[in-house]
Design a protein around this motif. Sequence first.
Motif, short mmCIF file in Angstrom:
data_model
loop_
_atom_site.label_atom_id
_atom_site.label_comp_id
_atom_site.label_asym_id
_atom_site.label_seq_id
_atom_site.Cartn_x
_atom_site.Cartn_y
_atom_site.Cartn_z
N VAL A 164 -14.76 26.53 39.33
CA VAL A 164 -15.05 27.54 38.31
C VAL A 164 -15.79 26.90 37.14
CG1 VAL A 164 -13.99 29.06 36.60
CG2 VAL A 164 -13.18 29.09 38.96
N GLU A 165 -15.44 25.65 36.81
CA GLU A 165 -16.13 24.94 35.73
C GLU A 165 -17.55 24.56 36.13
OE1 GLU A 165 -13.77 21.55 34.88
OE2 GLU A 165 -12.09 22.68 34.02
N MET A 166 -17.75 24.21 37.41
CA MET A 166 -19.03 23.66 37.86
C MET A 166 -20.06 24.72 38.22
SD MET A 166 -17.49 20.76 40.42
CE MET A 166 -19.10 20.38 41.13
N LEU A 167 -19.62 25.86 38.80
CA LEU A 167 -20.55 26.80 39.41
C LEU A 167 -21.18 27.74 38.40
CD1 LEU A 167 -18.54 27.73 42.63
CD2 LEU A 167 -20.50 26.21 42.46
N SER A 168 -22.42 28.08 38.65
CA SER A 168 -23.09 29.11 37.88
C SER A 168 -22.50 30.47 38.25
CB SER A 168 -24.59 29.10 38.20
OG SER A 168 -25.24 30.24 37.71
#
Length: 328
Positions: A164-168
């Motif tokens: 969730v932190e990494m994905l656009s």
Amino acid sequence: MQRPGFLFCFCPDSALLDLLLEETMQRFFPSPDGVERLVFWGDDGLPARFWEALTLQGFIPTSRVLVVRCAQLLPADVWRQLSKALARPNPQSFPLFCMEGTWEKGRPKLPAHVEKLPCTAFARKQKWWLERAGLDERSLPAFVKQAAAKLGLTLTPEALNRLVEMLSPQAAAIEGELLKLSLFVSSRAEGTARRTVEESDLIAVNQAEKFNIFSIIRHFQQGQALSAWQQAMRERGEDLIFPLLALLQREARQLWQALADPSSASMRRDGEQQLATARRLGITGLVTLWDTMHDAELSIKSGRKTPDQALDSLLGDVTLLFSSVRSR
């Protein structure tokens, strides 16, 4: 169920909009028999074919679904013509106007010249109005979890939070990254089909961020094999083959779909190019493409080849395949 005369569909995410359109089709046309779907794009203008399909009635009772993507980009004079035409509904035509602009304060925003039109006020009154918000911090975890489940993946809480932190927050990008993870996790399993994603597996996403795999695939499709090889050699790494295989698999599925149902390709921006590629490959070429991908994956899992060796073989096989069909 009686369908509306027309619909305004609001969604800022193209992949989520595709889902909304499919749900709408299934709702009003549970059987696709006798239904023709035509897709137009607002930034290309509306050709004569659109106006004919919107206003003319044929002798044979058929239904035409007219999907106008990025309808918010149509000029004001075109919208005025549309408003007048929609006041005289054609029972054989079902227009869907897709408003794909950015939302403001959690609400869709219409261009001022569309907001003032009689057709807009009428659509609001009749509730011929569908809205689906894009992904945000609240909805993103559930969507990632759901998209992973469709691929048979289980995310640990740590992996989910990190993703969730990494994905656009774009549905198509998320689905693409999860496809890479699916293949990566399977390739790292030792004798078992492991389907649980640990936080340490997210190297597949981190590695993919360093290069544009899509451009490698496009180079092959356009007959630019040298460019594809040069880019792969510049950006190669042990894990390049996993996201490349995942994206090739997605591309192959879309090529199969385009060959089986050409109208489905028109829903995508690069649909014409995909359809042309699918027709050049044909069934035999697509089967060969799947065999090539499966052989590359199996060669790694069985230990016959290292990831680097499998990558070289895959690039060579794909080069020969696309070169042979372009020379026909």
